[in-house]
Design a protein around this motif. Structure first.
Motif, short mmCIF file in Angstrom:
data_model
loop_
_atom_site.label_atom_id
_atom_site.label_comp_id
_atom_site.label_asym_id
_atom_site.label_seq_id
_atom_site.Cartn_x
_atom_site.Cartn_y
_atom_site.Cartn_z
N ASP A 14 0.82 -1.23 0.00
CA ASP A 14 0.00 0.00 0.00
C ASP A 14 0.85 1.27 0.00
O ASP A 14 0.32 2.37 -0.22
CB ASP A 14 -0.92 0.03 1.22
CG ASP A 14 -2.13 -0.89 1.06
OD1 ASP A 14 -2.42 -1.27 -0.09
OD2 ASP A 14 -2.77 -1.22 2.08
N GLN A 44 6.15 7.58 4.73
CA GLN A 44 4.85 8.08 4.29
C GLN A 44 3.91 6.90 4.13
O GLN A 44 4.08 6.06 3.25
CB GLN A 44 5.02 8.82 2.96
CG GLN A 44 3.73 9.38 2.38
CD GLN A 44 3.95 10.02 1.02
OE1 GLN A 44 5.08 10.21 0.57
NE2 GLN A 44 2.86 10.36 0.33
N ASN A 46 0.46 6.78 3.50
CA ASN A 46 -0.62 6.83 2.51
C ASN A 46 -0.11 7.23 1.14
O ASN A 46 0.89 7.95 1.02
CB ASN A 46 -1.70 7.83 2.94
CG ASN A 46 -2.62 7.27 4.01
OD1 ASN A 46 -3.13 6.16 3.90
ND2 ASN A 46 -2.84 8.05 5.06
N GLN A 47 -0.79 6.76 0.12
CA GLN A 47 -0.50 7.19 -1.24
C GLN A 47 -0.72 8.70 -1.35
O GLN A 47 -1.53 9.27 -0.61
CB GLN A 47 -1.42 6.48 -2.22
CG GLN A 47 -1.25 4.98 -2.30
CD GLN A 47 -0.09 4.57 -3.19
OE1 GLN A 47 0.42 5.38 -3.97
NE2 GLN A 47 0.33 3.33 -3.06
N VAL A 51 -6.29 8.31 0.97
CA VAL A 51 -6.26 7.86 2.37
C VAL A 51 -6.60 6.37 2.44
O VAL A 51 -7.73 5.97 2.17
CB VAL A 51 -7.23 8.66 3.25
CG1 VAL A 51 -7.26 8.09 4.67
CG2 VAL A 51 -6.82 10.12 3.29
N ASN A 52 -5.61 5.57 2.77
CA ASN A 52 -5.80 4.14 3.05
C ASN A 52 -5.83 3.87 4.54
O ASN A 52 -6.46 2.91 4.99
CB ASN A 52 -4.63 3.32 2.45
CG ASN A 52 -4.80 3.09 0.96
OD1 ASN A 52 -5.10 4.01 0.23
ND2 ASN A 52 -4.60 1.86 0.55
N TYR A 53 -5.12 4.74 5.29
CA TYR A 53 -4.96 4.53 6.72
C TYR A 53 -5.19 5.84 7.47
O TYR A 53 -4.91 6.93 6.96
CB TYR A 53 -3.53 4.04 7.03
CG TYR A 53 -3.16 2.73 6.37
CD1 TYR A 53 -3.42 1.52 7.01
CD2 TYR A 53 -2.53 2.70 5.13
CE1 TYR A 53 -3.06 0.31 6.42
CE2 TYR A 53 -2.19 1.51 4.53
CZ TYR A 53 -2.46 0.31 5.17
OH TYR A 53 -2.12 -0.88 4.59
N CYS A 90 -2.59 2.96 14.11
CA CYS A 90 -3.01 2.95 12.70
C CYS A 90 -4.30 2.16 12.53
O CYS A 90 -4.41 1.03 13.02
CB CYS A 90 -1.90 2.34 11.84
SG CYS A 90 -2.40 1.97 10.15
N LYS A 92 -6.77 0.77 9.39
CA LYS A 92 -6.86 0.58 7.94
C LYS A 92 -8.30 0.75 7.49
O LYS A 92 -9.22 0.25 8.13
CB LYS A 92 -6.36 -0.82 7.55
CG LYS A 92 -6.38 -1.10 6.05
CD LYS A 92 -5.75 -2.43 5.73
CE LYS A 92 -5.89 -2.78 4.25
NZ LYS A 92 -5.27 -1.79 3.36
N PRO A 96 -10.54 3.04 0.57
CA PRO A 96 -9.74 4.27 0.50
C PRO A 96 -10.49 5.35 -0.28
O PRO A 96 -11.37 5.06 -1.09
CB PRO A 96 -8.48 3.83 -0.26
CG PRO A 96 -8.45 2.34 -0.11
CD PRO A 96 -9.87 1.90 -0.07
N THR A 99 -8.27 12.65 -1.41
CA THR A 99 -8.37 13.86 -0.59
C THR A 99 -8.39 15.13 -1.42
O THR A 99 -8.47 16.22 -0.88
CB THR A 99 -7.17 13.94 0.37
OG1 THR A 99 -5.96 13.99 -0.40
CG2 THR A 99 -7.12 12.74 1.30
#
Length: 306
Positions: A14, A44, A46-47, A51-53, A90, A92, A96, A99
């Protein structure tokens, strides 16, 4: 509790392809390919613009079980500093979400409220930007995976009371920053775009104006958003407004508002007119007295009585 290998693999997959990372935060951040960045203490999580986490930074001793103390659901993992007990928690997300898309403002606003409520319950550091997290792949931290479940926003929301009206500090932190920029700049944009349409300006000129406004709004945050995210937000707002509004659209909206306002005013004055007639015919009041009674001008009363 052992760390499940498959959850570490999921977290690794991820990660961004080139995440920000560091061994010591006071020395600044680096950008490395994922396989190299995964060797650093901080990474880092999250992509970019996704937002994945949800991450929370707890700067107090024995904070690793704060979620349990506050009756919150088990997190995906915790990464604890063995020297002082400070940790990152964290969660999950099952689904996702981006943003930077104005079309996704509802889940962003919802997630922002959840994030603020969890931070408040956990006693999370309010200055934490949530860009960088303690890397659970690094042996420097005491890492525990408490659950292998990814949660929906609705499930997470069941454990907290969400503020219907975000507190000022919530608007300045985490996802609240995205919501604040969207709300402020899009309302500004609805008014400002008329000038660009009347002048037949190009979309590029409009985008530059929106980006400038986005950058200005970002300056007020204690922990500003990254420039790349701001560019994407500006693109989303500028395209959303540019493709949905025209001078004809504004004319139609204003005409409808004017008609609606005219009907309301007409109804209001119809009532006053009838009262003026009754006061004149039944109570024989003078025009001056009627005007004082109804709190209107003598000219209006004279016109109504005609």
């Amino acid at each position: 509790m052992a760390v499940p290998a498959h959850q570490l693999d999921i977290f690794y997959e991820d990660l961004p392809y080139k995440p920000y990372c560091a061994d010591f935060l006071d020395r600044g951040l680096d950008i490395y390919p994922r396989f190299e960045a995964a060797k650093r203490r901080f990474i880092q999580g999250n992509q970019p613009c996704m937002v994945n986490y949800l991450f929370f930074d707890l700067d107090h001793e024995d904070s690793v079980l704060a979620w349990h103390t506050e009756n919150l659901p088990p997190p995906y993992w915790t990464a604890r500093n063995p020297k002082n007990g400070h940790c990152h928690i964290c969660y999950k997300l099952e689904t996702p979400f981006p943003t930077t898309e104005i079309a996704s403002i509802k889940p962003i606003r919802y997630a922002s409220a959840i994030q603020a409520a969890y931070a408040k319950k956990l006693g999370s550091d309010t200055s934490y930007s949530r860009l960088i997290t303690k890397n659970p792949l690094h042996k420097h931290w005491d890492v525990v995976f408490w659950s292998d479940e990814a949660y929906s926003l609705g499930y997470l929301a069941d454990f907290v009371d969400l503020d219907k009206k975000p507190a000022p500090e919530a608007k300045q932190q985490g996802l609240g920053r995205n919501c604040t920029i969207f709300d402020t700049v899009r309302h500004w944009g609805y008014r400002k775009v008329r000038t660009y349409l009347k002048e037949n300006a190009s979309y590029e000129a409009w985008f530059r104006a929106v980006l400038e406004r986005v950058l200005k709004e970002n300056e007020v945050f204690p922990e500003p958003l990254m420039y790349g995210e701001l560019v994407q937000i500006a693109k989303s707002i500028s395209q959303w407004i540019w493709h949905r509004f025209s001078l004809e659209t504004f004319s139609e909206i204003q005409a409808k508002r004017g008609a609606s306002g005219g009907l309301k005013r007409s109804k209001k004055y119809d009532d006053l007119r009838q009262q003026a007639i009754e006061l004149r015919t039944k109570q024989k009041m003078s025009i001056r007295k009627i005007a004082e009674e109804l709190k209107v001008s003598k000219t209006s009363v004279t016109t109504w009585l005609k």
